[in-house]
Enzyme design. Structure first.
Site, PDB file in Angstrom:
ATOM      1  N   PRO A  40       0.819  -1.213   0.000  1.00  0.00           N
ATOM      2  CA  PRO A  40       0.000   0.000   0.000  1.00  0.00           C
ATOM      3  C   PRO A  40       0.855   1.266   0.000  1.00  0.00           C
ATOM      4  O   PRO A  40       1.772   1.413   0.805  1.00  0.00           O
ATOM      5  CB  PRO A  40      -0.810  -0.129   1.297  1.00  0.00           C
ATOM      6  CG  PRO A  40      -0.856  -1.592   1.561  1.00  0.00           C
ATOM      7  CD  PRO A  40       0.464  -2.122   1.103  1.00  0.00           C
ATOM      8  N   GLU A  41       0.554   2.147  -0.945  1.00  0.00           N
ATOM      9  CA  GLU A  41       1.195   3.444  -1.015  1.00  0.00           C
ATOM     10  C   GLU A  41       0.118   4.507  -0.848  1.00  0.00           C
ATOM     11  O   GLU A  41      -1.036   4.196  -0.541  1.00  0.00           O
ATOM     12  CB  GLU A  41       1.959   3.593  -2.341  1.00  0.00           C
ATOM     13  CG  GLU A  41       3.037   2.532  -2.533  1.00  0.00           C
ATOM     14  CD  GLU A  41       3.910   2.768  -3.754  1.00  0.00           C
ATOM     15  OE1 GLU A  41       4.240   3.936  -4.033  1.00  0.00           O
ATOM     16  OE2 GLU A  41       4.261   1.793  -4.432  1.00  0.00           O
ATOM     17  N   LYS A  87       1.444   7.497   4.326  1.00  0.00           N
ATOM     18  CA  LYS A  87       0.891   6.146   4.382  1.00  0.00           C
ATOM     19  C   LYS A  87       0.137   5.871   5.678  1.00  0.00           C
ATOM     20  O   LYS A  87      -0.272   4.742   5.928  1.00  0.00           O
ATOM     21  CB  LYS A  87       2.025   5.122   4.221  1.00  0.00           C
ATOM     22  CG  LYS A  87       2.793   5.238   2.903  1.00  0.00           C
ATOM     23  CD  LYS A  87       3.920   4.212   2.836  1.00  0.00           C
ATOM     24  CE  LYS A  87       4.751   4.377   1.591  1.00  0.00           C
ATOM     25  NZ  LYS A  87       5.832   3.368   1.500  1.00  0.00           N
ATOM     26  N   HIS A 110      -7.267 -13.432   7.501  1.00  0.00           N
ATOM     27  CA  HIS A 110      -6.359 -12.360   7.871  1.00  0.00           C
ATOM     28  C   HIS A 110      -7.070 -11.134   8.431  1.00  0.00           C
ATOM     29  O   HIS A 110      -6.470 -10.068   8.533  1.00  0.00           O
ATOM     30  CB  HIS A 110      -5.503 -11.968   6.660  1.00  0.00           C
ATOM     31  CG  HIS A 110      -4.706 -13.109   6.106  1.00  0.00           C
ATOM     32  ND1 HIS A 110      -4.576 -13.344   4.748  1.00  0.00           N
ATOM     33  CD2 HIS A 110      -4.031 -14.110   6.731  1.00  0.00           C
ATOM     34  CE1 HIS A 110      -3.853 -14.428   4.562  1.00  0.00           C
ATOM     35  NE2 HIS A 110      -3.505 -14.906   5.746  1.00  0.00           N
ATOM     36  N   ARG A 115       0.676 -10.227   6.541  1.00  0.00           N
ATOM     37  CA  ARG A 115       2.021 -10.357   7.103  1.00  0.00           C
ATOM     38  C   ARG A 115       2.208  -9.638   8.433  1.00  0.00           C
ATOM     39  O   ARG A 115       3.207  -9.846   9.113  1.00  0.00           O
ATOM     40  CB  ARG A 115       3.048  -9.850   6.074  1.00  0.00           C
ATOM     41  CG  ARG A 115       3.080 -10.690   4.808  1.00  0.00           C
ATOM     42  CD  ARG A 115       4.121 -10.206   3.830  1.00  0.00           C
ATOM     43  NE  ARG A 115       5.472 -10.322   4.370  1.00  0.00           N
ATOM     44  CZ  ARG A 115       6.565  -9.895   3.727  1.00  0.00           C
ATOM     45  NH1 ARG A 115       6.458  -9.334   2.539  1.00  0.00           N
ATOM     46  NH2 ARG A 115       7.752 -10.032   4.287  1.00  0.00           N
ATOM     47  N   ARG A 122      21.002  16.767  -0.326  1.00  0.00           N
ATOM     48  CA  ARG A 122      21.001  15.335   0.005  1.00  0.00           C
ATOM     49  C   ARG A 122      22.026  14.607  -0.846  1.00  0.00           C
ATOM     50  O   ARG A 122      22.163  14.860  -2.034  1.00  0.00           O
ATOM     51  CB  ARG A 122      19.616  14.740  -0.189  1.00  0.00           C
ATOM     52  CG  ARG A 122      18.609  15.314   0.809  1.00  0.00           C
ATOM     53  CD  ARG A 122      17.374  14.476   0.863  1.00  0.00           C
ATOM     54  NE  ARG A 122      16.450  15.018   1.865  1.00  0.00           N
ATOM     55  CZ  ARG A 122      16.018  14.355   2.914  1.00  0.00           C
ATOM     56  NH1 ARG A 122      16.417  13.118   3.120  1.00  0.00           N
ATOM     57  NH2 ARG A 122      15.174  14.907   3.763  1.00  0.00           N
ATOM     58  N   ARG A 135      15.786  -1.329  -3.407  1.00  0.00           N
ATOM     59  CA  ARG A 135      14.555  -1.926  -3.900  1.00  0.00           C
ATOM     60  C   ARG A 135      14.694  -2.305  -5.372  1.00  0.00           C
ATOM     61  O   ARG A 135      15.465  -1.692  -6.132  1.00  0.00           O
ATOM     62  CB  ARG A 135      13.380  -0.943  -3.751  1.00  0.00           C
ATOM     63  CG  ARG A 135      13.089  -0.522  -2.337  1.00  0.00           C
ATOM     64  CD  ARG A 135      12.639  -1.689  -1.461  1.00  0.00           C
ATOM     65  NE  ARG A 135      11.439  -2.325  -2.004  1.00  0.00           N
ATOM     66  CZ  ARG A 135      10.196  -1.880  -1.799  1.00  0.00           C
ATOM     67  NH1 ARG A 135      10.009  -0.811  -1.038  1.00  0.00           N
ATOM     68  NH2 ARG A 135       9.176  -2.508  -2.305  1.00  0.00           N
TER      69      ARG A 135
END
Length: 270
Positions: A2-3, A59, A92, A111, A150, A248
């Site tokens: 989920p984003e 999120k 679940h 999970r 950054r 990722r």
């Protein structure tokens, strides 16, 4: 996983299913998804209270009740489902909120990597204090501030929740493909024009994904091709490359998103 668009869809589910409704009963089927609170205390704190208008930041889903605030995070496999008491219980379904005789809100997660928290106002500030601006409302100045100075790659910055809240792996790849930026570009090396283009594509991508309630696997999107056996770019038909970036699995088009280090690599002797 989920984003931001998925969590926005869950926010709408909570609003349509339970907003303004009294929490009549809470059934904790698996206390492993509760953080810092037990099942008994959760029931005592929330039963009899009323769900207010839900909010979202990145999120995180924020469910106010007029007392303690319920915070929900969906990890890799979580979702929120509106059901009736007569619907079969899913294996679940971890926590079930009954809000009227014929309506239930179910937190479902295979999970169990995240879960539910119960916080007061100070706790809410602490929990969300390290989050950056919400990606759906971030301004161009917010984005420039996120990348300025950054040392990481632009993909790592997009996925850093303290820089911009809400983006995950699929969205980061999609936005970078649309902006024609290689995921390994150094964030602090982006030009003003590139930042402007990146922000425009971020907003455009999120608007479409929020409408769909997910990152849609459309054939006109990079997302719609990333799992193909021989994936091709939907824009230029070049074969897509797969690798790892920001820890990722990453997909990009070598033609639309040229590798910034390629011109510095030594040529092989023939």
């Amino acid at each position: 996983m989920p984003e931001l668009p998925d969590v926005e869809a869950f926010r709408r589910i909570l609003a349509s299913c339970a907003q303004g409704r009294v929490i009549r009963r809470i059934e904790v089927r698996d206390p492993g998804v509760l953080h810092g609170i037990g099942a008994t205390r959760l029931r005592r704190a929330l039963e009899g209270r009323r769900f207010g208008r839900p909010e979202r930041h990145g999120k995180w889903l924020i469910a106010r009740t007029g007392g303690p605030t319920l915070l929900l995070h969906f990890g890799m496999t979580g979702e929120l489902v509106c059901a009736t008491p007569g619907d079969p219980v899913h294996a679940h379904d971890r926590v079930v909120f009954t809000v009227r005789k014929d309506r239930q809100l179910r937190y479902r997660d295979q999970r169990k990597l995240q879960g539910l928290w119960l916080v007061d106002d100070d706790g809410l500030t602490r929990m969300l204090g390290d989050q950056g601006p919400d990606a759906a409302t971030a301004t161009a100045a917010d984005l420039r501030g996120a990348v300025a100075g950054r040392h990481g790659t632009v993909k790592s910055v997009l996925m850093d929740q303290s820089a911009l809240a809400g983006l995950g792996n699929l969205l980061a790849d999609e936005i970078l493909w649309r902006a024609r930026l290689h995921p390994a570009r150094r964030a602090r090396g982006l030009t003003d024009d590139e930042c402007t283009r990146l922000h425009a594509e971020l907003r455009r991508t999120l608007r479409a994904a929020v409408r769909a309630g997910r990152v849609p696997p459309r054939r006109s999107w990079l997302t719609g091709h990333r799992d193909d056996p021989n994936p091709a770019c939907p824009r230029c038909a070049a074969r897509l490359h797969r690798g790892r970036s920001a820890g990722r699995g990453t997909v990009w088009c070598p033609r639309c998103q040229p590798d910034p280090t390629a011109r510095h690599r030594p040529q092989r002797s023939r």
